[in-house]
Write an enzyme that holds these catalytic residues in place. Structure first.
Site, short mmCIF file in Angstrom:
data_model
loop_
_atom_site.label_atom_id
_atom_site.label_comp_id
_atom_site.label_asym_id
_atom_site.label_seq_id
_atom_site.Cartn_x
_atom_site.Cartn_y
_atom_site.Cartn_z
CD GLU A 153 -1.23 -2.42 2.11
OE1 GLU A 153 -0.14 -2.55 1.87
OE2 GLU A 153 -2.14 -2.96 2.96
CB CYS A 210 -0.37 0.64 5.13
SG CYS A 210 1.03 -0.13 4.59
N1 THU Z 1 2.42 -6.63 3.91
C1 THU Z 1 1.93 -5.49 3.25
O1 THU Z 1 2.54 -5.64 1.92
N2 THU Z 1 0.60 -4.88 3.12
C2 THU Z 1 -0.01 -5.25 4.57
O2 THU Z 1 -0.95 -4.28 4.62
C3 THU Z 1 0.45 -6.16 5.54
C4 THU Z 1 1.59 -6.77 5.19
C5 THU Z 1 3.66 -7.20 3.51
C6 THU Z 1 4.51 -6.83 4.45
C7 THU Z 1 5.67 -8.00 4.35
O3 THU Z 1 6.42 -8.08 3.25
C8 THU Z 1 4.49 -9.20 4.14
O4 THU Z 1 3.31 -8.58 3.78
C9 THU Z 1 4.25 -10.12 5.26
O5 THU Z 1 4.18 -9.24 6.51
#
Ligand code: THU
Length: 158
Positions: A76, A116
């Site tokens: 995000e 985020c």
């Molecule tokens: N992650 C995201 O990209 N967005 C979120 O809202 C939650 C978590 C990613 C971060 C990390 O690379 C992976 O998911 C596992 O936590």
């Protein structure tokens, strides 16, 4: 006087992605494509985000990890920061779609993390109108929030 208060949020659930309006369906589809661009060798959890600007342009992002774990970034914020940096004059965001994809390649739920939500909230607050949030759900549907502020009650603002 001491008061006990209740905070309520309203949101909508679509049973399938196909139940969405065409533009939102396309946004989810672009988030799914973006998940394939994740760099997530550590968690093996791929996340895709697709952000629609008010002018109709879509900017996508995916999570980008790093061996120094906290240096990585969620999908995000990757999308939001890219949009903000590339189109500073179009800092006006209509909706963001978020999907997760597990190590077996199955789409799964991805609710935005607290950091985020904080970042999304500031852009929403600055633009002066709501940014909708569309989250893919565990059962293959979509959860729609009308505004980021609903996802971050009493969020920090300066
Ligand atoms: N992650 C995201 O990209 N967005 C979120 O809202 C939650 C978590 C990613 C971060 C990390 O690379 C992976 O998911 C596992 O936590």
């Amino acid at each position: 006087m001491t008061m006990d208060r209740t905070y309520t949020i309203n949101y909508r659930e679509y049973a399938t992605v196909d139940a969405l309006a065409p533009a939102d369906r396309e946004l989810v589809r672009l988030a799914v494509s973006a998940a394939a661009t994740a760099y997530a060798p550590y968690s093996k959890f791929h996340v895709g985000a697709a952000l629609r600007l008010a002018d109709g342009r879509v900017v996508t992002g995916s999570n980008q990890e790093n061996a120094a774990y906290p240096s990585g970034l969620c999908a995000e914020r990757t999308a939001l920061f890219a949009a903000s940096a590339h189109y500073p004059d179009q800092r006006d965001y209509e909706a963001i779609a978020i999907v997760g994809c597990n190590h077996e390649g199955h789409l799964c739920e991805a609710a935005p993390c607290g950091a985020c939500r904080q970042v999304m909230m500031e852009y929403e607050s600055q633009q002066g109108h709501p940014m909708r949030v569309l989250c893919y759900t565990a059962d293959g549907g979509v959860r729609e929030f009308q505004r980021v502020a609903d996802l971050l009650p009493f969020g920090f603002e300066m």
